[in-house]
Design an enzyme around this catalytic site. Structure first.
Site, PDB file in Angstrom:
ATOM      1  N   ASP A   1       4.765   0.628  12.018  1.00 43.50           N
ATOM      2  CA  ASP A   1       3.548   0.005  11.498  1.00 43.50           C
ATOM      3  C   ASP A   1       3.378  -1.439  11.940  1.00 43.50           C
ATOM      4  O   ASP A   1       2.344  -2.049  11.657  1.00 43.50           O
ATOM      5  CB  ASP A   1       3.538   0.072   9.967  1.00 43.50           C
TER       6      ASP A   1
ATOM      7  N   LYS B   1       0.850  -1.206   0.000  1.00 45.13           N
ATOM      8  CA  LYS B   1       0.000   0.000   0.000  1.00 45.13           C
ATOM      9  C   LYS B   1       0.882   1.251   0.000  1.00 45.13           C
ATOM     10  O   LYS B   1       0.681   2.177  -0.791  1.00 45.13           O
ATOM     11  CB  LYS B   1      -0.882   0.016   1.242  1.00 45.13           C
ATOM     12  N   ASN B   2       1.906   1.265   0.852  1.00 44.39           N
ATOM     13  CA  ASN B   2       2.678   2.497   1.053  1.00 44.39           C
ATOM     14  C   ASN B   2       3.689   2.775  -0.051  1.00 44.39           C
ATOM     15  O   ASN B   2       4.433   3.746   0.023  1.00 44.39           O
ATOM     16  CB  ASN B   2       3.336   2.489   2.434  1.00 44.39           C
TER      17      ASN B   2
ATOM     18  N   CYS C   1      -4.999  12.930  12.679  1.00 44.48           N
ATOM     19  CA  CYS C   1      -5.555  11.567  12.532  1.00 44.48           C
ATOM     20  C   CYS C   1      -5.397  10.892  13.888  1.00 44.48           C
ATOM     21  O   CYS C   1      -4.823  11.437  14.807  1.00 44.48           O
ATOM     22  CB  CYS C   1      -4.800  10.814  11.444  1.00 44.48           C
TER      23      CYS C   1
ATOM     24  N   ARG D   1      -8.457  -0.351   4.777  1.00 42.69           N
ATOM     25  CA  ARG D   1      -7.613   0.667   4.134  1.00 42.69           C
ATOM     26  C   ARG D   1      -6.270   0.076   3.738  1.00 42.69           C
ATOM     27  O   ARG D   1      -5.649   0.527   2.783  1.00 42.69           O
ATOM     28  CB  ARG D   1      -7.356   1.826   5.110  1.00 42.69           C
TER      29      ARG D   1
ATOM     30  N   VAL E   1       8.078   7.198  16.749  1.00 44.15           N
ATOM     31  CA  VAL E   1       7.727   7.868  15.484  1.00 44.15           C
ATOM     32  C   VAL E   1       6.475   8.710  15.616  1.00 44.15           C
ATOM     33  O   VAL E   1       6.443   9.870  15.203  1.00 44.15           O
ATOM     34  CB  VAL E   1       7.575   6.830  14.344  1.00 44.15           C
TER      35      VAL E   1
ATOM     36  N   ARG F   1       0.531  14.641  12.947  1.00 46.20           N
ATOM     37  CA  ARG F   1       1.091  14.387  11.604  1.00 46.20           C
ATOM     38  C   ARG F   1       1.095  15.655  10.740  1.00 46.20           C
ATOM     39  O   ARG F   1       0.410  15.751   9.730  1.00 46.20           O
ATOM     40  CB  ARG F   1       0.346  13.241  10.918  1.00 46.20           C
ATOM     41  N   PRO F   2       1.812  16.678  11.168  1.00 46.12           N
ATOM     42  CA  PRO F   2       1.915  17.904  10.370  1.00 46.12           C
ATOM     43  C   PRO F   2       2.624  17.657   9.038  1.00 46.12           C
ATOM     44  O   PRO F   2       3.144  16.561   8.796  1.00 46.12           O
ATOM     45  CB  PRO F   2       2.752  18.817  11.264  1.00 46.12           C
ATOM     46  N   ILE F   3       2.614  18.686   8.206  1.00 47.57           N
ATOM     47  CA  ILE F   3       3.319  18.566   6.921  1.00 47.57           C
ATOM     48  C   ILE F   3       4.357  19.674   6.781  1.00 47.57           C
ATOM     49  O   ILE F   3       4.756  20.033   5.669  1.00 47.57           O
ATOM     50  CB  ILE F   3       2.322  18.624   5.739  1.00 47.57           C
ATOM     51  N   ASP F   4       4.793  20.222   7.913  1.00 49.22           N
ATOM     52  CA  ASP F   4       5.744  21.348   7.881  1.00 49.22           C
ATOM     53  C   ASP F   4       7.014  21.020   7.102  1.00 49.22           C
ATOM     54  O   ASP F   4       7.534  21.863   6.357  1.00 49.22           O
ATOM     55  CB  ASP F   4       6.079  21.817   9.304  1.00 49.22           C
ATOM     56  N   LEU F   5       7.484  19.782   7.225  1.00 54.84           N
ATOM     57  CA  LEU F   5       8.745  19.434   6.536  1.00 54.84           C
ATOM     58  C   LEU F   5       8.515  19.351   5.020  1.00 54.84           C
ATOM     59  O   LEU F   5       9.386  19.709   4.228  1.00 54.84           O
ATOM     60  CB  LEU F   5       9.290  18.112   7.078  1.00 54.84           C
TER      61      LEU F   5
ATOM     62  N   ARG G   1      -4.444  10.872   4.295  1.00 57.22           N
ATOM     63  CA  ARG G   1      -3.385  11.859   4.485  1.00 57.22           C
ATOM     64  C   ARG G   1      -2.372  11.810   3.361  1.00 57.22           C
ATOM     65  O   ARG G   1      -1.761  12.813   3.017  1.00 57.22           O
ATOM     66  CB  ARG G   1      -2.643  11.618   5.795  1.00 57.22           C
TER      67      ARG G   1
HETATM   68  C1  EPZ Z   1       4.285   6.946   6.161  1.00 60.96           C
HETATM   69  O1  EPZ Z   1       3.524   7.995   6.726  1.00 60.96           O
HETATM   70  C2  EPZ Z   1       3.358   5.736   6.135  1.00 60.96           C
HETATM   71  N1  EPZ Z   1       2.173   6.035   5.330  1.00 60.96           N
HETATM   72  C3  EPZ Z   1       2.925   5.384   7.561  1.00 60.96           C
HETATM   73  O2  EPZ Z   1       2.142   4.196   7.486  1.00 60.96           O
HETATM   74  C4  EPZ Z   1       4.177   5.094   8.387  1.00 60.96           C
HETATM   75  O3  EPZ Z   1       3.794   4.832   9.718  1.00 60.96           O
HETATM   76  C5  EPZ Z   1       5.111   6.304   8.344  1.00 60.96           C
HETATM   77  O4  EPZ Z   1       5.428   6.625   6.973  1.00 60.96           O
HETATM   78  C6  EPZ Z   1       6.415   6.055   9.084  1.00 60.96           C
HETATM   79  O5  EPZ Z   1       7.073   4.956   8.541  1.00 60.96           O
HETATM   80  C7  EPZ Z   1       2.285   5.983   3.975  1.00 60.96           C
HETATM   81  O6  EPZ Z   1       3.332   5.733   3.419  1.00 60.96           O
HETATM   82  C8  EPZ Z   1       1.023   6.279   3.208  1.00 60.96           C
HETATM   83  P1  EPZ Z   1       6.353  10.403   8.173  1.00 60.96           P
HETATM   84  P2  EPZ Z   1       4.100   9.510   6.687  1.00 60.96           P
HETATM   85  O7  EPZ Z   1       6.244  11.655   7.368  1.00 60.96           O
HETATM   86  O8  EPZ Z   1       4.865   9.735   5.443  1.00 60.96           O
HETATM   87  C9  EPZ Z   1       6.292  13.677  11.624  1.00 60.96           C
HETATM   88  C10 EPZ Z   1       0.292   2.820   7.831  1.00 60.96           C
HETATM   89  O9  EPZ Z   1      -0.139   2.295   8.868  1.00 60.96           O
HETATM   90  N2  EPZ Z   1       6.275  14.666  10.535  1.00 60.96           N
HETATM   91  O10 EPZ Z   1       7.588   9.573   8.059  1.00 60.96           O
HETATM   92  O11 EPZ Z   1       2.961  10.414   7.006  1.00 60.96           O
HETATM   93  C11 EPZ Z   1       4.990  12.892  11.683  1.00 60.96           C
HETATM   94  O12 EPZ Z   1       4.030  13.614  12.441  1.00 60.96           O
HETATM   95  C12 EPZ Z   1       0.762   4.257   7.871  1.00 60.96           C
HETATM   96  O13 EPZ Z   1       0.413   2.242   6.723  1.00 60.96           O
HETATM   97  C13 EPZ Z   1       6.397  16.005  10.846  1.00 60.96           C
HETATM   98  O14 EPZ Z   1       6.529  16.371  12.009  1.00 60.96           O
HETATM   99  O15 EPZ Z   1       5.099   9.467   7.930  1.00 60.96           O
HETATM  100  C14 EPZ Z   1       5.405  11.613  12.357  1.00 60.96           C
HETATM  101  O16 EPZ Z   1       5.403  11.815  13.754  1.00 60.96           O
HETATM  102  C15 EPZ Z   1       0.548   4.908   9.226  1.00 60.96           C
HETATM  103  N3  EPZ Z   1       6.363  16.925   9.844  1.00 60.96           N
HETATM  104  C16 EPZ Z   1       6.846  11.409  11.860  1.00 60.96           C
HETATM  105  O17 EPZ Z   1       7.277  12.692  11.371  1.00 60.96           O
HETATM  106  C17 EPZ Z   1       6.232  16.542   8.530  1.00 60.96           C
HETATM  107  O18 EPZ Z   1       6.231  17.435   7.649  1.00 60.96           O
HETATM  108  C18 EPZ Z   1       6.972  10.402  10.725  1.00 60.96           C
HETATM  109  O19 EPZ Z   1       6.098  10.809   9.714  1.00 60.96           O
HETATM  110  C19 EPZ Z   1       6.106  15.181   8.227  1.00 60.96           C
HETATM  111  C20 EPZ Z   1       6.146  14.256   9.235  1.00 60.96           C
END
Ligand code: EPZ
Length: 417
Positions: A304, A22-23, A116, A397, A326, A121-125, A92
């Site tokens: 996960d 999926k991911n 969620c 999902r 995480v 799960r912000p998107i600031d980065l 998301r």
């Molecule tokens: C991906 O989410 C996966 N989803 C998640 O799987 C997985 O848990 C996660 O990576 C970590 O491996 C998909 O690929 C669709 P991140 P993603 O950006 O990209 C913080 C599942 O169960 N962060 O690596 O959203 C964030 O809040 C799902 O299949 C910021 O602070 O994860 C989190 O605490 C759940 N600012 C951490 O980083 C940002 O701009 C990791 O998030 C982006 C992220």
């Protein structure tokens, strides 16, 4: 409201095939925005999130169709560069249309995803990364408004590892002018899968799978074909299903290298685990030892699989300390596992699990998020009596026909509308 009904006590035995990841599937689908033409995808899992992604692409003007077991995307000039809230709030990962739209069309209007169950799960980065490439980014009325005449390559350091942020940046930088060097990028196998597909489209990405990635921007990309990598989280979930029921289960069509951290922990807990090129087998064990896990970015223990492993530790000999580094709120399954008799003390990002080898007892429980629902199904497989997992739409999902796969291994599990 869909429920999963599980009769506990059945040992699972046999072979089961992993579906596509999926991911990874969601990301390669968003990448089709970058290149007009016919993209053909194999090994795409039939999941709600894949459907949501296809719907979002259609809302932007692309056509998608299933042709037997291939998913085809007819990419063309977008009719809109706006990803609406009603689509983004459901998934998301929709934020991953930001980079491709900005790179190809110089503009993107994407709804902020909102929080969620597992954290803010912000998107600031993601936004910092787009600005580094020269984009102007404004947040207004719950939407990200991004603009850029032409993205320019840059040297960018991610202050935290982010899978989605890395992926947005890879897709945006592929069409930027000049070279982009990225540091502290995610190294997940899904990142490697996306890079391989983008390179097949004509991108020039190197270093993926390591912490430093280099992307030489190109003028144009072309449509390509791709077979999605196996889903390592589904594979890990199925392995734990075998382990928790004391059976012998071989998970096929997977990549054991992607499961190394789980395999190490299963062996540390006393399980015999054998691997060959595309399969992993866990062998029967009556009593297993409690082991500690700390989730972290790949190649360390995947967040996960944390909920699923916690179900296994609920039945171990001894006490296991589970640290979730995480996400800030990924213990929603704890209260529900405790309804089945598990003895767990959650404290912010650490849960102490006092194992109960005598087992759990079935009860009605409620799924709160995707991996929590998997954890509750796994616990139900071994709990005495019947376990009813409600809000099972969370499971759909991310798992393709999980109840069919588990039934084929001997589980007594069915879905109730
Ligand atoms: C991906 O989410 C996966 N989803 C998640 O799987 C997985 O848990 C996660 O990576 C970590 O491996 C998909 O690929 C669709 P991140 P993603 O950006 O990209 C913080 C599942 O169960 N962060 O690596 O959203 C964030 O809040 C799902 O299949 C910021 O602070 O994860 C989190 O605490 C759940 N600012 C951490 O980083 C940002 O701009 C990791 O998030 C982006 C992220």
């Amino acid at each position: 409201m869909d429920k999963m009904i599980v009769q506990g006590g059945q040992q699972l035995n046999g072979k089961v095939k992993t579906s596509g990841a999926k991911n990874s599937a969601l990301k390669v689908l968003f990448a089709t925005i970058l290149a007009e033409g016919k993209h053909v995808f194999k090994n795409v899992p039939r999941l709600k999130d894949v459907e949501s992604t296809a719907n979002l692409l259609q809302s932007l003007g692309l056509e998608t169709e299933w042709n037997s077991d291939e998913l085809i995307v007819h990419s063309k000039k977008l009719t809109s560069v706006e990803a609406h809230y009603d689509l983004v709030r459901k998934m998301r990962a929709s934020i991953l249309c930001l980079g491709p739209m900005l790179a190809k069309y110089g503009e993107a209007v994407v709804s902020l995803p909102g929080g969620c169950a597992i954290g803010s799960r912000p998107i600031d980065l993601h936004l910092e990364a787009m600005k580094a490439l020269g984009a102007e980014v404004i947040l207004k009325d719950g939407y990200v408004h991004a603009k850029a005449k032409k993205l320019k390559g840059a040297h960018f350091l991610f202050e935290n590892v982010t899978v989605g942020g890395t992926e947005n940046m890879m897709m945006a930088a592929s069409l930027a002018e000049g070279t982009t060097v990225l540091e502290n990028v995610a190294k997940e196998p899904e990142i490697v899968d996306l890079a391989e597909y983008l390179n097949r489209m004509g991108a020039k990405i190197s270093g993926f799978g390591t912490s430093v990635m280099k992307i030489e921007g190109v003028e144009k990309l072309k449509a390509a074909e791709h077979s999605v990598m196996p889903d390592r989280i589904e594979a890990g979930t199925l392995l734990i299903a075998g382990a928790i029921t004391g059976g012998e289960v071989t998970v096929e069509s997977c990549n054991p290298v992607h499961l190394e951290s789980l395999i190490l922990k299963l062996r540390e807990s006393g399980f015999r685990v054998e691997t060959d090129k595309t399969s992993v087998t866990v062998f029967p064990l009556k009593e297993w030892e409690a082991v500690d896990i700390t989730t972290a970015p790949y190649p360390l223990f995947p967040t996960d699989l944390q909920a699923q492993f916690m179900a296994l530790m609920s039945l171990a000999q001894g006490t296991s300390v589970i640290s979730e580094t995480v996400f800030e709120n990924r213990f929603m399954h704890v209260q529900e596992l405790m309804r089945l008799g598990a003895d767990i003390t959650p404290k912010s990002r650490v849960a102490v699990v006092r194992g109960k080898p005598k087992g759990l007892s079935g009860a009605p429980v409620m799924a709160t998020d995707l991996r929590a629902s998997a954890s509750l199904v796994l616990a139900g497989l071994t709990a005495k009596g019947e376990t009813q997992v409600s809000r099972i739409y969370h499971l759909d999902r991310g798992y393709e026909k999980l109840e069919n796969k588990l039934s084929a291994l001997g589980a007594k599990i069915s879905r109730k509308e």
